[in-house]
Each structure stands twice: as structure tokens, then as C-alpha cells.
Design a protein around this motif. Structure first.
Motif, PDB file in Angstrom:
ATOM      1  N   SER A  54      12.574  -5.637   2.954  1.00  0.00           N
ATOM      2  CA  SER A  54      12.793  -6.068   1.573  1.00  0.00           C
ATOM      3  C   SER A  54      14.267  -6.357   1.284  1.00  0.00           C
ATOM      4  O   SER A  54      14.594  -6.920   0.257  1.00  0.00           O
ATOM      5  CB  SER A  54      12.278  -5.004   0.606  1.00  0.00           C
ATOM      6  OG  SER A  54      12.961  -3.789   0.814  1.00  0.00           O
ATOM      7  N   GLU A  95       7.254  -5.828   2.468  1.00  0.00           N
ATOM      8  CA  GLU A  95       7.655  -4.447   2.182  1.00  0.00           C
ATOM      9  C   GLU A  95       7.180  -3.489   3.265  1.00  0.00           C
ATOM     10  O   GLU A  95       7.637  -2.360   3.349  1.00  0.00           O
ATOM     11  CB  GLU A  95       7.072  -4.006   0.828  1.00  0.00           C
ATOM     12  CG  GLU A  95       7.557  -4.818  -0.343  1.00  0.00           C
ATOM     13  CD  GLU A  95       9.034  -4.600  -0.632  1.00  0.00           C
ATOM     14  OE1 GLU A  95       9.531  -3.495  -0.413  1.00  0.00           O
ATOM     15  OE2 GLU A  95       9.685  -5.564  -1.058  1.00  0.00           O
ATOM     16  N   SER A  96       6.247  -3.917   4.104  1.00  0.00           N
ATOM     17  CA  SER A  96       5.591  -2.983   5.016  1.00  0.00           C
ATOM     18  C   SER A  96       6.121  -3.014   6.454  1.00  0.00           C
ATOM     19  O   SER A  96       5.520  -2.426   7.331  1.00  0.00           O
ATOM     20  CB  SER A  96       4.088  -3.243   5.029  1.00  0.00           C
ATOM     21  OG  SER A  96       3.832  -4.528   5.545  1.00  0.00           O
ATOM     22  N   MET A 128       9.806  -3.505   9.238  1.00  0.00           N
ATOM     23  CA  MET A 128      11.255  -3.383   9.396  1.00  0.00           C
ATOM     24  C   MET A 128      11.770  -4.598  10.165  1.00  0.00           C
ATOM     25  O   MET A 128      11.019  -5.306  10.820  1.00  0.00           O
ATOM     26  CB  MET A 128      11.594  -2.106  10.165  1.00  0.00           C
ATOM     27  CG  MET A 128      11.048  -0.836   9.531  1.00  0.00           C
ATOM     28  SD  MET A 128      11.864  -0.394   8.006  1.00  0.00           S
ATOM     29  CE  MET A 128      13.304   0.422   8.646  1.00  0.00           C
ATOM     30  N   ARG A 188      14.857  -2.003   6.259  1.00  0.00           N
ATOM     31  CA  ARG A 188      13.612  -2.365   5.583  1.00  0.00           C
ATOM     32  C   ARG A 188      13.644  -3.863   5.279  1.00  0.00           C
ATOM     33  O   ARG A 188      14.661  -4.400   4.861  1.00  0.00           O
ATOM     34  CB  ARG A 188      13.483  -1.545   4.299  1.00  0.00           C
ATOM     35  CG  ARG A 188      12.314  -1.873   3.453  1.00  0.00           C
ATOM     36  CD  ARG A 188      11.006  -1.193   3.672  1.00  0.00           C
ATOM     37  NE  ARG A 188      10.993   0.140   4.190  1.00  0.00           N
ATOM     38  CZ  ARG A 188      10.044   0.563   5.029  1.00  0.00           C
ATOM     39  NH1 ARG A 188       9.093  -0.250   5.418  1.00  0.00           N
ATOM     40  NH2 ARG A 188      10.041   1.789   5.461  1.00  0.00           N
TER      41      ARG A 188
END
Length: 130
Positions: A44, A28-29, A31, A42
Motif C-alpha cells: 500500500s 493491501e494483502s 508485500m 507493505r
């Protein structure tokens, strides 16, 4: 302050040198770039890892090059007569060699108004010399 991510070209260079996020960071953190469209998205949203190239932050790319490729990027401020930072410049060292193996150091061309701009330019230079 918002972290900036490397360009598609730098992300591709880092991948070729062995940079890989899988298992190392929370997905999640960071790109990623879509290989076909070069669109930054992103992480995710990924479905198939083969369609993407990881896009680290500028600072993480700098750390990877230092730790894995022995390229040490130094960003330094340029001061005016009153000791205010007015611009930034960079040098790239290989820890075994001094003076630097690459150096921007052209007084008439020092036009990096931010630390991040200087770091981006130094990362682009790493592609040329490594």
C-alpha cells in the motif's frame, strides 16, 4: 500462522518468469521489495511500480511455479520411530518426468525443522534448475 514471503532473489526470479500481481490481488494483502535497498514493505506504500518487485507468499510462489512453469514442489514430513514429525524434506517434479528432477534427500543433511524452511530451500533450488 503468519504467511512468510519469498526472498528478494526468489522474487526477482519469479518476476523474470512472468509473475505479476497487478490487477490480480488486493494491493493491501501483499508485500513488495524496493529494488535499490531490497527492503520488504507493505504494497500500500507504493508510488511508482518500476521501483518495486512483488514479493508473494511462499505458497503463492509454489502455486505459480506449478501452474506456469510446470515445476511441482512437494514437501514431505520425516517421522521418528514413534510416528512424530521431526523434520521436513522436499522434491521437485516436472509433471512429465518421474523420478524428481531435483531432490534434497540427503539423510545426513535433512535439517528443515519447519515446512516453510523446506519450501524456501526448494524455491531456491528452482532458481538453479529452471
Amino acid at each position: 500462522m503468519i504467511e512468510e514471503y519469498v526472498s528478494f532473489e526468489i522474487a526477482t526470479f519469479l518476476k523474470d518468469k512472468g509473475f505479476n500481481f497487478v490487477g490480480a490481488y488486493d494491493h493491501e494483502s501483499f508485500m513488495i521489495y524496493k529494488k535499490v535497498s531490497k527492503e520488504l514493505v507493505r504494497a500500500s506504500t507504493i508510488n511508482c511500480m518500476n521501483e518495486y518487485i512483488f514479493a508473494p507468499t511462499l505458497s503463492l510462489a509454489q502455486k505459480f511455479l506449478r501452474d506456469k512453469c510446470n515445476l511441482i514442489i512437494t514437501i514431505f514430513p520425516i517421522y521418528d520411530d514413534e510416528n512424530y514429525i521431526i523434520k521436513y524434506d522436499w522434491a521437485i517434479y516436472n509433471s512429465m518426468f518421474i523420478p524428481p528432477i531435483a531432490y534434497h534427500g540427503q539423510p545426513e543433511v535433512r535439517n528443515f525443522s519447519t515446512y516453510e524452511d523446506a519450501l524456501k530451500n526448494a524455491l531456491e533450488e528452482c532458481i538453479k534448475i529452471y
